[in-house]
Design an enzyme around this catalytic site. Structure first.
Site, PDB file in Angstrom:
ATOM      1  N   SER A   1       4.530  -1.517   4.044  1.00 49.52           N
ATOM      2  CA  SER A   1       4.667  -2.881   4.548  1.00 49.52           C
ATOM      3  C   SER A   1       4.753  -3.884   3.406  1.00 49.52           C
ATOM      4  O   SER A   1       3.992  -3.805   2.439  1.00 49.52           O
ATOM      5  CB  SER A   1       3.466  -3.235   5.433  1.00 49.52           C
ATOM      6  OG  SER A   1       3.353  -2.337   6.521  1.00 49.52           O
TER       7      SER A   1
ATOM      8  N   GLN B   1       0.844  -1.200   0.000  1.00 48.18           N
ATOM      9  CA  GLN B   1       0.000   0.000   0.000  1.00 48.18           C
ATOM     10  C   GLN B   1       0.877   1.247   0.000  1.00 48.18           C
ATOM     11  O   GLN B   1       1.572   1.511   0.978  1.00 48.18           O
ATOM     12  CB  GLN B   1      -0.912  -0.031   1.241  1.00 48.18           C
ATOM     13  CG  GLN B   1      -1.857   1.153   1.358  1.00 48.18           C
ATOM     14  CD  GLN B   1      -2.682   1.050   2.643  1.00 48.18           C
ATOM     15  OE1 GLN B   1      -2.577   0.094   3.400  1.00 48.18           O
ATOM     16  NE2 GLN B   1      -3.494   2.048   2.893  1.00 48.18           N
ATOM     17  N   GLY B   2       0.846   2.007  -1.082  1.00 47.98           N
ATOM     18  CA  GLY B   2       1.667   3.213  -1.206  1.00 47.98           C
ATOM     19  C   GLY B   2       0.867   4.473  -0.925  1.00 47.98           C
ATOM     20  O   GLY B   2       0.476   5.183  -1.862  1.00 47.98           O
TER      21      GLY B   2
ATOM     22  N   SER C   1       1.340   6.554   2.573  1.00 45.08           N
ATOM     23  CA  SER C   1       2.077   7.504   3.419  1.00 45.08           C
ATOM     24  C   SER C   1       3.302   8.071   2.718  1.00 45.08           C
ATOM     25  O   SER C   1       3.978   7.379   1.953  1.00 45.08           O
ATOM     26  CB  SER C   1       2.512   6.815   4.719  1.00 45.08           C
ATOM     27  OG  SER C   1       1.400   6.436   5.489  1.00 45.08           O
TER      28      SER C   1
ATOM     29  N   GLU D   1      -9.361  -1.378   5.820  1.00 43.88           N
ATOM     30  CA  GLU D   1      -8.174  -1.664   6.618  1.00 43.88           C
ATOM     31  C   GLU D   1      -8.516  -1.714   8.099  1.00 43.88           C
ATOM     32  O   GLU D   1      -8.120  -2.628   8.816  1.00 43.88           O
ATOM     33  CB  GLU D   1      -7.107  -0.590   6.360  1.00 43.88           C
ATOM     34  CG  GLU D   1      -5.851  -0.755   7.212  1.00 43.88           C
ATOM     35  CD  GLU D   1      -4.822   0.336   6.957  1.00 43.88           C
ATOM     36  OE1 GLU D   1      -3.636   0.089   7.169  1.00 43.88           O
ATOM     37  OE2 GLU D   1      -5.219   1.453   6.554  1.00 43.88           O
TER      38      GLU D   1
ATOM     39  N   GLU E   1      -3.604   9.940  17.440  1.00 39.52           N
ATOM     40  CA  GLU E   1      -4.138  11.301  17.457  1.00 39.52           C
ATOM     41  C   GLU E   1      -5.168  11.507  16.348  1.00 39.52           C
ATOM     42  O   GLU E   1      -6.236  12.088  16.562  1.00 39.52           O
ATOM     43  CB  GLU E   1      -2.992  12.314  17.308  1.00 39.52           C
ATOM     44  CG  GLU E   1      -2.062  12.404  18.504  1.00 39.52           C
ATOM     45  CD  GLU E   1      -1.063  11.270  18.575  1.00 39.52           C
ATOM     46  OE1 GLU E   1      -0.382  11.133  19.600  1.00 39.52           O
ATOM     47  OE2 GLU E   1      -0.971  10.489  17.594  1.00 39.52           O
TER      48      GLU E   1
END
Length: 378
Positions: free
Chosen positions: A158, A123-124, A126, A241, A361
């Site tokens: 990951s 998963q690209g 971030s 997710e 957060e």
């Protein structure tokens, strides 16, 4: 809601338990590459009998399972000590996203190799300056003829070192509002323009990676949901997710708690009221996590898709797992800190729980605004 299983669900659970008893996963081998291959081989065994992606339609290799049956699978995998599928990001994220937004050609091409673990997905999303704010990403994709030229960096990717495909979100309209200028791509990782650099963690492992793209090429046929619609498509991925892993995680948390409880009993520590109270608190939190995950099923059944409640279960698991592993150090003393031990790994690895999959957060803001209806924070 009714938290008991009906006869059909009990039969489903018993069938899976019998399969797991006949097909034990065995002990995970040492070494990251060997461990991943062990998980991949086990997923292939699951896929042969339709257990790898039970919530998928039968025509795509699943069983058309209900939400409750899907939850049963995660619980039983955890109880049996079996691993999550090696292609967990493909099964839980890429596949459902392609089913929701993809063309028929994309469904025919990509879904089957996800279930069989023949093609691993990462998963690209971030980026170094946009980890918690996906819409602030800077990776650029420019259209040239029938393809897109993509340049930029992703981080915390990951399983990128094992992946054939990447769910990639990049900026394609540089004048539009930041949420509207994004496009969702399926990136072929096997090209020279894609570089994967492992990020070594304090556990010693490197499950995360940096991803560098220098004029990588993506054909227009690999756009999902249409150019400029990447934000909506990415939300589908993110909601799946956080909804999908809650049941596996709560079972694993329960197993760790029971293991620590047994160790404390052997040491005669349960007579200490402070120790007993702490165990009671963790027991309660673990049970609340399970019930909250079940409540999330109700929301999906009612509205047809995962809701923001998935953020709540991820937040609850992160905090409880960190509290449990820290408590293990208090109970076991130096034994929990010995290099290479089970509990030293759990303690160190738990520090990342409040960052991965959405920082605590950010999750608190989502819960406050979308679950509790509080005003948006400034």
């Amino acid at each position: 809601m009714d938290l008991t299983f009906d006869p059909q669900e009990l039969a489903f659970r018993d069938e899976l338990r019998a399969w797991l008893a006949d097909n034990p996963a065995g002990e995970p081998p040492p070494g990251e590459d060997a461990n991943f291959q062990w998980r991949r081989d086990f997923q292939r065994r699951l896929a042969e009998d339709g257990w790898a992606a039970v919530h998928w339609p039968r025509e795509y290799g699943g069983r058309g399972a209900t939400l409750t049956q899907s939850a049963i699978v995660f619980e039983e995998l955890g109880r049996a000590g079996a691993p999550l599928p090696a292609n967990v990001l493909g099964v839980l994220l890429a596949g459902p996203t392609i089913m929701s937004w993809g063309t028929e050609e994309q469904k025919d091409r990509y879904l089957t190799p996800i279930v069989t673990a023949d093609e691993i997905w990462c998963q690209g999303f971030s980026e170094p300056e946009a980890g918690s704010d996906l819409a602030a990403l800077k990776m650029r994709a420019v259209k040239r003829g029938g393809e897109w030229i993509v340049t930029g960096q992703k981080v915390w990717t990951s399983f990128a070192q094992y992946s054939k495909w990447c769910m990639l979100v990049a900026r394609t309209d540089f004048d539009a509002a930041k949420h509207r200028g994004l496009t969702y791509f399926l990136l072929d990782m096997e090209q020279d323009a894609v570089q994967v650099r492992p990020l070594r963690q304090m556990t010693g492992g490197a499950e995360f990676n940096e991803l560098f793209l220098d004029r990588a090429r993506i054909p227009d046929a690999n756009v999902v949901g249409g150019a400029g619609n990447g934000w909506k498509v990415a939300l589908t991925t993110l909601m799946n997710e956080r909804a999908g892993l809650a049941f596996f995680l709560q079972v694993r948390l329960r197993e760790l708690l029971d293991e620590l409880l047994a160790a404390a009993a052997e040491r005669g520590m349960l007579e200490d009221p402070m120790i007993a109270d702490r165990f009671g608190e963790l027991h309660m939190k673990t049970d609340v996590l399970r019930l909250t995950a079940l409540r999330g099923l109700t929301a999906i059944e009612k509205y047809g898709q995962p809701g923001p409640e998935g953020s709540l279960t991820k937040w609850m698991w992160s905090e409880t797992n960190q509290q449990l592993t820290q408590f293990a150090a208090d109970v076991l003393g130096p034994d929990a800190l010995r290099a290479g031990s089970r509990w030293s790994y759990e303690l160190l690895r738990a520090r990342g729980n409040s960052i991965e999959g959405g920082t605590t957060e950010v999750l608190k803001n989502i819960v406050a605004e979308r679950v509790l209806g509080l005003p948006k924070s400034r």
